[in-house]
Design an enzyme around this catalytic site. Structure first.
Site, short mmCIF file in Angstrom:
data_model
loop_
_atom_site.label_atom_id
_atom_site.label_comp_id
_atom_site.label_asym_id
_atom_site.label_seq_id
_atom_site.Cartn_x
_atom_site.Cartn_y
_atom_site.Cartn_z
CB ALA A 63 121.03 -2.30 64.26
CG ASP A 66 117.56 -4.71 56.90
OD1 ASP A 66 116.51 -4.01 56.81
OD2 ASP A 66 118.57 -4.48 56.25
CG LEU A 67 113.52 -2.81 61.80
CD1 LEU A 67 113.33 -1.53 62.61
CD2 LEU A 67 112.67 -3.94 62.38
CG HIS A 87 113.13 -19.83 65.94
ND1 HIS A 87 111.83 -20.14 66.19
CD2 HIS A 87 113.34 -18.59 66.48
CE1 HIS A 87 111.25 -19.12 66.83
NE2 HIS A 87 112.16 -18.18 66.99
CG ASP A 142 112.24 -11.88 67.74
OD1 ASP A 142 113.45 -11.57 67.83
OD2 ASP A 142 111.51 -11.42 66.83
#
Ligand code: LHQ
Length: 260
Positions: A63, A66-67, A87, A142
């Site tokens: 998902a 993880d917010l 990155h 991103d």
């Protein structure tokens, strides 16, 4: 190797990496990102591994970020967070000199979709769904989302998916070229296994070179691409696998490639 938030299991020449936070649809934490990076890097230097499969435990593939980890007073600076996580992970996956297959068992959202895009082949269960979720929380794609998606599905569709955040099903993902194949959820694991075993029996060095050359060629003119092909083919011509391929052809049998 034992990890906290992923499992890594080798079956013959195939390394299965399973993101393992099923209650959170395998949302990515810094720990999970570091563990995936470590496992993929390790696969690159382990001769026993000839193919990697990335999949998710439970009903989700991944998902995305993880917010909870990036919300609240103590939230990290996003650029620093990206530098420390995706990155590092995404380029490591793309540079892996072996095939890496995304087995997309369920929803792939945000950075979770980017991880699927960083794989070489995407096999989707018919239960899979896909969303460039970033825009729904006021962010841009991103973890490679602006770079990888247009290369896979073309600019127009990539932009539309990214500015709407639309959730699409596996059939639509297949129609637009986002996934290579859709497989019924019931036989999914078996079909992925068969596919990965087939790749693991291929001449691994040639596959690694092909990945690298094709990616480089996206930004090269034909003369430079031809020149790099020649250099790589010269290297491949000296491999045991090439000799084995020639012998197998003349002896009318299947080749026994060793990745050397
Ligand atoms: C989650 C998550 C999640 C935590 C489901 N986090 N818990 C990089 C750097 C810095 C900043 C931000 O971003 C990034 C890169 C990114 O990846 S941004 C995009 C992040 N991802 C999202 O925004 C997707 C958020 N999730 C969803 O929209 C839905 O959960 C999807 C569409 C993926 C699935 O929907 P459902 O099948 O209806 O499942 P659900 O929403 O009920 O989720 C199940 C559980 O998983 C639930 O937890 P709970 O404790 O309530 O059962 C969710 O809260 C949790 N979860 N995604 N990203």
């Amino acid at each position: 190797m034992t990890y906290e938030q992923i499992t890594a299991t080798r079956e013959a020449g195939v390394l299965w990496l399973r993101m393992n936070r099923p209650d959170k649809l395998n949302a990515l934490t810094t720990t999970m990102s570091h563990e995936l990076e470590d496992a993929v890097r390790g696969a690159g230097s382990d001769d026993e591994v000839r193919c990697v499969v990335l999949t998710g435990e439970g009903r989700g593939f991944c998902a995305g970020q993880d917010l909870a980890e990036v919300s609240g007073e103590d939230r990290p600076d996003i650029a620093e967070h990206l530098a420390d996580t995706y990155h590092r992970l995404v380029p490591t996956m793309i540079a892996l000199p072996k095939p890496i297959v995304a087995a997309i068992n369920g929803v792939a959202a945000g950075a979770g979709l980017s991880l699927a895009l960083a794989c070489d082949v995407r096999l989707a269960s018919d239960a899979a769904r896909f969303t460039q979720a970033f825009v729904k929380i006021g962010l841009i794609p991103d973890s490679g989302g602006t770079h990888l998606l247009p290369r896979v599905v073309g600019y127009a569709k990539a932009l539309e998916l990214s500015i709407t955040g639309d959730l699409i099903d596996a059939a639509e993902a297949h129609r637009i070229g986002l996934v290579n194949r859709v497989i019924g959820a019931e036989g999914f694991a078996d079909e992925v296994r068969t596919y990965a075993e087939r790749l693991s029996a291929m001449p691994t060095l040639a596959i690694g070179e092909t990945k690298k050359l094709m990616l480089e060629a996206l930004t090269l003119g034909l003369p430079e691409a031809l020149s790099r092909e020649a250099a790589a083919q010269s290297r491949m011509g000296k491999t045991d696998d090439h000799q084995e391929g020639l012998r197998a052809f003349s002896e009318k049998r299947d080749p026994d490639f060793r990745g050397k």
